[in-house]
Design an enzyme around this catalytic site. Structure first.
Site, mmCIF file in Angstrom:
data_model
loop_
_atom_site.group_PDB
_atom_site.id
_atom_site.type_symbol
_atom_site.label_atom_id
_atom_site.label_comp_id
_atom_site.label_asym_id
_atom_site.label_seq_id
_atom_site.Cartn_x
_atom_site.Cartn_y
_atom_site.Cartn_z
ATOM 1 N N ASP A 197 0.859 -1.187 0.000
ATOM 2 C CA ASP A 197 0.000 0.000 0.000
ATOM 3 C C ASP A 197 0.897 1.238 0.000
ATOM 4 O O ASP A 197 1.893 1.289 0.729
ATOM 5 C CB ASP A 197 -0.883 0.033 1.255
ATOM 6 N N ASP B 87 -15.467 -3.494 0.232
ATOM 7 C CA ASP B 87 -14.987 -3.288 1.601
ATOM 8 C C ASP B 87 -16.202 -3.062 2.481
ATOM 9 O O ASP B 87 -17.075 -2.262 2.132
ATOM 10 C CB ASP B 87 -14.070 -2.066 1.665
#
Length: 238
Positions: free
Chosen positions: A8, A129
């Protein structure tokens, strides 16, 4: 099952978050390319990358980092974060990325997902998500009223073949994946389901494989050394 080691990116650097909270950002490596090369040496075929700045700013931000990894390793790169237009998808497709993950737009602009699948086929994946079972968007800062399975079924009808599912309450916690929700999702749709969030140990990998999931994303567990990437890949290939 495929292991997707994760990188990330914030400000060009590899970081990890706790439960998606940007204030918990912790740099975990100096350089994304060197980190990706170490994953490749351990036997990985894919790398899962996220443009966290892009998620918040709703546009491409760290694209040079992702293209560098795609061009300078043999890894297949899947990328999410800040991808909001067909032009964004074209840009990354032309620069060698192997899978483009659409997140917030799947909820807010399903027509874009439909157009993307028509134009790019299996290059397109959708990231779902969820907090408490309901889809969240905009870098997990907004919660919706749509249940994650309902959203997955909608994406399946559009033609999406790959879904990455994250239980936000598990992400970055090393508390184990949400096997219950992942199994429910895997049973509810025909799409390939990748588990994201909470993976900590080789036992988690074995459990996900047992439940016949397509893939598992491993981030903090690799950086904190609670999971050996090479061993995880061997278990999945065994």
């Amino acid at each position: 099952m495929i292991i997707f080691p994760a990188i990330d990116i914030i400000n060009g650097k590899p970081v990890r978050l706790f439960k998606g909270d940007f204030s918990t950002s912790e740099q975990v490596a100096e350089n994304a390319l060197e980190t990706a090369k170490s994953f490749e040496e351990a036997g990985a075929e894919w790398v899962h990358m996220v443009d966290l700045d892009g998620s918040l700013q709703k546009k491409r931000v760290n694209h040079e980092v992702f293209i560098e990894v795609a061009k300078n390793t043999n890894l297949k790169v899947e990328l999410g974060g800040g991808i909001r237009t067909i032009e964004d998808i074209e840009f990354y497709a032309e620069n060698g990325l192997s899978r483009i993950i659409l997140g917030s737009v799947a909820l807010k602009n399903p027509q874009l997902v439909e157009d993307a699948v028509k134009n790019f086929g299996d290059l397109i994946a959708v990231g779902i998500d969820a907090k408490d079972g309901f889809a969240a968007t905009e870098g997990w800062t907004e919660k919706s009223e749509i249940h994650f399975i309902d959203l997955a079924k909608k994406m399946e009808q559009i033609g999406v073949k790959t879904i990455i599912y994250t239980d936000i309450s598990k992400d970055g916690t090393l508390a184990g994946p949400n096997i219950k929700q992942l199994s429910e999702l895997n049973d509810a749709v025909s799409c390939d389901i990748t588990a994201s969030g909470g993976v900590a140990t080789i036992e988690d990998i074995k459990a996900l494989k047992e439940h016949k999931l397509y893939g598992a994303i491993c981030g903090k567990s690799i950086y904190k050394k609670t999971l050996d990437l090479r061993e995880a890949i061997e278990v999945c290939n065994g």
